[in-house]
Design an enzyme around this catalytic site. Structure first.
Site, PDB file in Angstrom:
ATOM      1  N   GLN A   6       0.850  -1.192   0.000  1.00  0.00           N
ATOM      2  CA  GLN A   6       0.000   0.000   0.000  1.00  0.00           C
ATOM      3  C   GLN A   6       0.879   1.232   0.000  1.00  0.00           C
ATOM      4  O   GLN A   6       1.952   1.233   0.620  1.00  0.00           O
ATOM      5  CB  GLN A   6      -0.894   0.038   1.241  1.00  0.00           C
ATOM      6  CG  GLN A   6      -1.859  -1.110   1.344  1.00  0.00           C
ATOM      7  CD  GLN A   6      -2.676  -1.066   2.637  1.00  0.00           C
ATOM      8  OE1 GLN A   6      -2.380  -0.315   3.564  1.00  0.00           O
ATOM      9  NE2 GLN A   6      -3.711  -1.879   2.693  1.00  0.00           N
TER      10      GLN A   6
ATOM     11  N   ALA B 265       6.506   8.250  -5.717  1.00  0.00           N
ATOM     12  CA  ALA B 265       5.726   7.003  -5.625  1.00  0.00           C
ATOM     13  C   ALA B 265       6.461   5.857  -6.312  1.00  0.00           C
ATOM     14  O   ALA B 265       6.545   4.751  -5.777  1.00  0.00           O
ATOM     15  CB  ALA B 265       4.337   7.190  -6.239  1.00  0.00           C
TER      16      ALA B 265
ATOM     17  N   ASN C 108      -7.599   4.693 -11.623  1.00  0.00           N
ATOM     18  CA  ASN C 108      -6.376   5.411 -11.246  1.00  0.00           C
ATOM     19  C   ASN C 108      -5.250   5.028 -12.207  1.00  0.00           C
ATOM     20  O   ASN C 108      -4.343   4.271 -11.870  1.00  0.00           O
ATOM     21  CB  ASN C 108      -6.007   5.109  -9.791  1.00  0.00           C
ATOM     22  CG  ASN C 108      -4.913   6.015  -9.272  1.00  0.00           C
ATOM     23  OD1 ASN C 108      -4.209   6.672 -10.036  1.00  0.00           O
ATOM     24  ND2 ASN C 108      -4.775   6.038  -7.955  1.00  0.00           N
TER      25      ASN C 108
ATOM     26  N   TYR D 178       2.739   1.065 -11.139  1.00  0.00           N
ATOM     27  CA  TYR D 178       2.839  -0.329 -10.713  1.00  0.00           C
ATOM     28  C   TYR D 178       3.299  -1.225 -11.862  1.00  0.00           C
ATOM     29  O   TYR D 178       4.138  -2.116 -11.670  1.00  0.00           O
ATOM     30  CB  TYR D 178       1.515  -0.831 -10.141  1.00  0.00           C
ATOM     31  CG  TYR D 178       1.017  -0.018  -8.952  1.00  0.00           C
ATOM     32  CD1 TYR D 178       1.900   0.518  -8.026  1.00  0.00           C
ATOM     33  CD2 TYR D 178      -0.332   0.235  -8.775  1.00  0.00           C
ATOM     34  CE1 TYR D 178       1.452   1.271  -6.948  1.00  0.00           C
ATOM     35  CE2 TYR D 178      -0.795   0.985  -7.709  1.00  0.00           C
ATOM     36  CZ  TYR D 178       0.102   1.501  -6.800  1.00  0.00           C
ATOM     37  OH  TYR D 178      -0.343   2.237  -5.739  1.00  0.00           O
TER      38      TYR D 178
END
Length: 163
Positions: A79, A92, A120, A127
């Protein structure tokens, strides 16, 4: 920082000792299983605060967590939350790579997974760039701005991890 004491510290030390001998094995020995069960989730979450020095001040830029750490099955959930003032600067992506590295190299996780809002696109792109793959859609997985939304379940296996 993880602080263990007493029985949990001894169980974790035994788990680490036994796990060192079995890192490349595809199965757990009876001794390792016993150590894992005695661990009883002594460490089930790793939280890392993202602190940045900017403009002469220290800022809380976000939080990265590895949660639901399952020592028996060697899986956990990733997370991340970045404060809006610090988004779009690459933090990030960098923090995700550090967490992946920690999960696989330090925690010896086999499968790392995450849930992300299907809309998103920015997060999904990060990712994917870091090596996560889509496993499926989770319908009505969480509430966002008062509405139920679908999430994408993404995953990465240690055997496919390339630093």
């Amino acid at each position: 920082e993880i602080a263990l004491a007493g029985r949990e510290a001894r169980a974790f030390a035994e788990f680490e000792r036994l796990n060192a001998d079995h890192r490349d094995a595809n199965h757990l020995s009876n001794k390792l299983e016993a150590a894992l069960f005695s661990l009883v989730e002594a460490v089930s979450t790793v939280s890392i605060a993202l602190m940045l020095w900017e403009g002469g001040r220290l800022h809380r830029a976000g939080l990265v967590e590895l949660v639901e750490i399952n020592h028996l099955h060697r899986s956990c959930e990733f997370q991340i939350a970045i404060h809006p003032a610090f988004q779009g600067r690459g933090y990030a992506r960098q923090a995700t790579r550090i967490a992946i590295d920690y999960a696989f190299k330090v925690l010896n996780i086999h499968k790392l997974y995450l849930h992300v809002d299907k809309d998103n696109r920015r997060a999904i792109g990060i990712y994917e760039d870091c090596g996560f793959e889509t496993e499926g859609i989770l319908r009505d997985d969480f509430i966002l701005r008062g509405e139920r939304v679908n999430a994408i379940l993404m995953w990465m296996l240690r055997s496919e991890f390339t630093p």
